[in-house]
Motif scaffolding. Sequence first.
Motif, PDB file in Angstrom:
ATOM      1  N   ALA A 180      -4.474   6.441  -7.212  1.00 54.33           N
ATOM      2  CA  ALA A 180      -4.238   6.637  -5.717  1.00 54.33           C
ATOM      3  C   ALA A 180      -3.376   5.209  -5.228  1.00 54.33           C
ATOM      4  O   ALA A 180      -4.084   4.413  -5.633  1.00 54.33           O
ATOM      5  N   LEU A 181      -2.287   5.565  -4.772  1.00 58.06           N
ATOM      6  CA  LEU A 181      -1.719   4.130  -4.029  1.00 58.06           C
ATOM      7  C   LEU A 181      -1.936   4.278  -2.529  1.00 58.06           C
ATOM      8  O   LEU A 181      -1.560   5.154  -2.126  1.00 58.06           O
ATOM      9  N   ILE A 182      -2.471   3.189  -2.021  1.00 55.82           N
ATOM     10  CA  ILE A 182      -2.792   3.282  -0.818  1.00 55.82           C
ATOM     11  C   ILE A 182      -2.362   1.920  -0.040  1.00 55.82           C
ATOM     12  O   ILE A 182      -2.076   0.736  -0.850  1.00 55.82           O
ATOM     13  N   GLY A 183      -1.848   1.893   1.250  1.00 51.83           N
ATOM     14  CA  GLY A 183      -1.464   0.470   1.830  1.00 51.83           C
ATOM     15  C   GLY A 183      -0.966   0.917   3.017  1.00 51.83           C
ATOM     16  O   GLY A 183      -0.644   2.165   3.235  1.00 51.83           O
ATOM     17  N   ARG A 184      -0.699  -0.201   4.094  1.00 48.99           N
ATOM     18  CA  ARG A 184      -0.058   0.003   4.978  1.00 48.99           C
ATOM     19  C   ARG A 184       1.243   0.711   5.053  1.00 48.99           C
ATOM     20  O   ARG A 184       1.952   0.599   3.995  1.00 48.99           O
ATOM     21  N   PRO A 185       1.986   1.064   5.857  1.00 43.81           N
ATOM     22  CA  PRO A 185       3.444   1.628   6.006  1.00 43.81           C
ATOM     23  C   PRO A 185       4.256   0.365   5.516  1.00 43.81           C
ATOM     24  O   PRO A 185       4.267  -0.582   5.855  1.00 43.81           O
ATOM     25  N   ASN A 186       5.285   1.015   4.658  1.00 41.21           N
ATOM     26  CA  ASN A 186       6.451   0.062   4.378  1.00 41.21           C
ATOM     27  C   ASN A 186       6.082  -0.930   3.453  1.00 41.21           C
ATOM     28  O   ASN A 186       6.912  -2.012   3.344  1.00 41.21           O
ATOM     29  N   VAL A 187       5.060  -0.538   2.680  1.00 41.32           N
ATOM     30  CA  VAL A 187       4.854  -1.770   1.636  1.00 41.32           C
ATOM     31  C   VAL A 187       5.575  -1.405   0.377  1.00 41.32           C
ATOM     32  O   VAL A 187       5.356  -2.329  -0.760  1.00 41.32           O
ATOM     33  N   ILE A 272      -0.189 -10.890   3.864  1.00 39.25           N
ATOM     34  CA  ILE A 272      -1.380 -10.094   4.041  1.00 39.25           C
ATOM     35  C   ILE A 272      -1.531 -10.251   5.589  1.00 39.25           C
ATOM     36  O   ILE A 272      -1.439 -11.108   6.175  1.00 39.25           O
ATOM     37  N   ILE A 273      -2.028  -8.802   6.078  1.00 39.28           N
ATOM     38  CA  ILE A 273      -2.185  -8.684   7.332  1.00 39.28           C
ATOM     39  C   ILE A 273      -3.629  -7.940   7.534  1.00 39.28           C
ATOM     40  O   ILE A 273      -4.247  -7.382   6.488  1.00 39.28           O
ATOM     41  N   GLU A 274      -4.184  -8.093   8.667  1.00 44.92           N
ATOM     42  CA  GLU A 274      -5.590  -7.234   8.978  1.00 44.92           C
ATOM     43  C   GLU A 274      -5.521  -5.901   8.481  1.00 44.92           C
ATOM     44  O   GLU A 274      -6.763  -5.424   8.069  1.00 44.92           O
ATOM     45  N   GLN A 275      -4.718  -5.109   8.677  1.00 43.74           N
ATOM     46  CA  GLN A 275      -4.836  -3.859   8.317  1.00 43.74           C
ATOM     47  C   GLN A 275      -4.854  -3.643   6.805  1.00 43.74           C
ATOM     48  O   GLN A 275      -5.294  -2.724   6.283  1.00 43.74           O
ATOM     49  N   ASP A 276      -4.227  -4.520   6.018  1.00 43.12           N
ATOM     50  CA  ASP A 276      -4.506  -4.470   4.709  1.00 43.12           C
ATOM     51  C   ASP A 276      -5.994  -4.541   4.328  1.00 43.12           C
ATOM     52  O   ASP A 276      -6.526  -3.982   3.180  1.00 43.12           O
ATOM     53  N   LYS A 277      -6.744  -5.286   4.980  1.00 40.75           N
ATOM     54  CA  LYS A 277      -8.221  -5.265   4.784  1.00 40.75           C
ATOM     55  C   LYS A 277      -8.867  -4.035   5.127  1.00 40.75           C
ATOM     56  O   LYS A 277      -9.891  -3.703   4.377  1.00 40.75           O
ATOM     57  N   HIS A 278      -8.581  -3.378   6.343  1.00 42.66           N
ATOM     58  CA  HIS A 278      -9.043  -2.308   6.544  1.00 42.66           C
ATOM     59  C   HIS A 278      -8.944  -1.286   5.544  1.00 42.66           C
ATOM     60  O   HIS A 278     -10.223  -0.651   5.066  1.00 42.66           O
ATOM     61  N   ILE A 279      -7.851  -0.972   4.930  1.00 45.50           N
ATOM     62  CA  ILE A 279      -7.515  -0.107   4.053  1.00 45.50           C
ATOM     63  C   ILE A 279      -8.396  -0.253   2.756  1.00 45.50           C
ATOM     64  O   ILE A 279      -8.898   0.473   2.228  1.00 45.50           O
ATOM     65  N   ALA A 280      -8.221  -1.610   2.165  1.00 43.39           N
ATOM     66  CA  ALA A 280      -8.831  -1.922   0.771  1.00 43.39           C
ATOM     67  C   ALA A 280     -10.438  -1.789   1.173  1.00 43.39           C
ATOM     68  O   ALA A 280     -11.078  -1.581   0.042  1.00 43.39           O
ATOM     69  N   PHE A 310      -0.657 -17.020  -3.884  1.00 41.00           N
ATOM     70  CA  PHE A 310      -0.741 -15.863  -3.288  1.00 41.00           C
ATOM     71  C   PHE A 310      -1.950 -15.279  -4.070  1.00 41.00           C
ATOM     72  O   PHE A 310      -2.713 -14.428  -2.906  1.00 41.00           O
ATOM     73  N   THR A 311      -2.409 -15.358  -5.200  1.00 41.86           N
ATOM     74  CA  THR A 311      -3.394 -14.721  -5.588  1.00 41.86           C
ATOM     75  C   THR A 311      -4.627 -15.611  -4.792  1.00 41.86           C
ATOM     76  O   THR A 311      -5.762 -14.934  -4.542  1.00 41.86           O
ATOM     77  N   GLN A 312      -4.665 -16.585  -4.350  1.00 46.10           N
ATOM     78  CA  GLN A 312      -5.763 -17.240  -3.921  1.00 46.10           C
ATOM     79  C   GLN A 312      -5.976 -16.647  -2.357  1.00 46.10           C
ATOM     80  O   GLN A 312      -7.089 -16.564  -1.924  1.00 46.10           O
ATOM     81  N   LYS A 313      -4.532 -16.526  -1.695  1.00 43.59           N
ATOM     82  CA  LYS A 313      -4.989 -15.872  -0.491  1.00 43.59           C
ATOM     83  C   LYS A 313      -5.369 -14.627  -0.514  1.00 43.59           C
ATOM     84  O   LYS A 313      -6.234 -14.031   0.350  1.00 43.59           O
ATOM     85  N   ILE A 314      -5.332 -13.771  -1.567  1.00 43.75           N
ATOM     86  CA  ILE A 314      -5.883 -12.432  -1.616  1.00 43.75           C
ATOM     87  C   ILE A 314      -7.491 -12.685  -1.734  1.00 43.75           C
ATOM     88  O   ILE A 314      -8.235 -11.779  -1.166  1.00 43.75           O
ATOM     89  N   ARG A 315      -7.727 -13.524  -2.467  1.00 44.74           N
ATOM     90  CA  ARG A 315      -9.121 -13.854  -3.007  1.00 44.74           C
ATOM     91  C   ARG A 315      -9.906 -14.274  -1.393  1.00 44.74           C
ATOM     92  O   ARG A 315     -10.900 -13.928  -1.306  1.00 44.74           O
ATOM     93  N   ASP A 316      -9.118 -15.282  -0.740  1.00 45.95           N
ATOM     94  CA  ASP A 316      -9.793 -15.500   0.527  1.00 45.95           C
ATOM     95  C   ASP A 316      -9.907 -14.347   1.477  1.00 45.95           C
ATOM     96  O   ASP A 316     -10.706 -14.408   2.440  1.00 45.95           O
ATOM     97  N   HIS A 317      -8.839 -13.625   1.494  1.00 36.85           N
ATOM     98  CA  HIS A 317      -8.680 -12.450   2.640  1.00 36.85           C
ATOM     99  C   HIS A 317      -9.855 -11.501   2.138  1.00 36.85           C
ATOM    100  O   HIS A 317     -10.451 -10.662   3.100  1.00 36.85           O
ATOM    101  N   PHE A 318      -9.991 -11.038   0.909  1.00 40.30           N
ATOM    102  CA  PHE A 318     -10.553  -9.943   0.422  1.00 40.30           C
ATOM    103  C   PHE A 318     -11.815 -10.619  -0.413  1.00 40.30           C
ATOM    104  O   PHE A 318     -12.009 -10.276  -1.674  1.00 40.30           O
TER     105      PHE A 318
END
Length: 440
Positions: A180-187, A272-280, A310-318
């Motif tokens: 399944a592919l998930i994510g906010r609109p327009n990604v 990355i925005i807050e909605q990405d964290k909701h969905i993930a 960018f990978t580090q940002k993902i690790r920090d946010h998630f």
Amino acid sequence: MARPVVAIVGRPNVGKSTIFNRIIGDKLAIVEDKPGVTRDRLYGIGEWLTTEFSIIDTGGIEIEGDDQIMRSVRAQAELAIEEADVIVFMVDAKAGVTPADSEVAELLYRAKKPVVVAVNKVDNLQRTDDIYEFYSLGFGEVVGISGSHGTGIGDLLDEVIKHFPEATEEEYGEDVIRVALIGRPNVGKSSLVNAILGEERVIVSDVEGTTRDAIDTPFEKDGQKYVIIDTAGMRKRGKVYETTEKYSVMRAMKAIERADVVLVVIDGETGIIEQDKHIAGYAHEAGKAAVFVVNKWDIVEKDDKTMHQFTQKIRDHFLFMTYAPVVYVSAKTKQKLHKLLPVVNSVAEQHALRVQTHVLNDVVSDAVAITPPPTDKGRRLKINYATQVAVKPPTFVIFVNDPELMHFSYQRYLENKIRAAFGFEGTPLRFFTRRKSDDE
């Protein structure tokens, strides 16, 4: 099998969120408290008479940029009509039937979906007679409940589960990886699906999935069978779904439930925005294997440090999903797209990995020897043994002298040691602590 979906709808201030919380009960307490997990409490899992179901609280939805109550009510009802198998129509015994109630009733009546009317705030015997007015809404049985006292909830759920669709088994074999592919609109979810299928050129057929209004697309690559589960976020259905990104969560949940591997698609250009964290977070809480897919990487201005940063940002946010690998692609140019399916294969294998008990206990024993559990008020945790009780996700039970002595930080230490020993890349792990009985 996908769980039936129940949506709670109604005008503002009728107690939708209170009933939602009562129905999901202590389910939220089961979710581990890891830093970074974002919960908007829009979605939950309920259970009644051994039947599990997904439940949507439309009271958590805000329509941005529009203060008109009636328009908001209509938008919520339309969302429920689109997503739910059964709708709980919440009304207020004290207020009686209002014009807003009547408007929602018209929408639901035209939808021809099962509707159970729940009359809230029936807090005493004197209020019991107030429910009869709501039969005029035209939905048959009406149930009186009290969110504040918790009465009538069982009667409500008895009525709700009568309308659940008959369960059907998934038509895919164990050898098929459901993605399944998930994510906010327009990604770029739709473009990414098209790029994957266009490159493989081996689409078997379009098979209608068990999830309403979604299409499952099976295909095969290098001898491995897959099915892409459409999150339905690929198709915009009117302005309702364009008003707020929260709607994308609702549409993604059904796909997450049926998937083995969830691809969390992030827009490499906007970040990355807050909605990405909701969905993930929903994929994590559902216990699914996961891969972060950074799309639109072709248009990102970059140097030799950009990807690492960018990978580090993902690790920090998630922080709650440090186990998930990151893949950088471009659906438009097919850049690095060939790397995606091998990663999907790998995390699917790790998601289904089972460790032999004696090997697991060797790792746990070594971990305890290196770093013994700390004491708590003079008492020390004693770990007797551990065993894996399930896969998808890998789930472990640790038997100890007193479960209350297991601090979350020490459990995380054990998890890290188990991951270091066995991998488990791409999959969450579940841990339960149990007291060892005398006869074990």
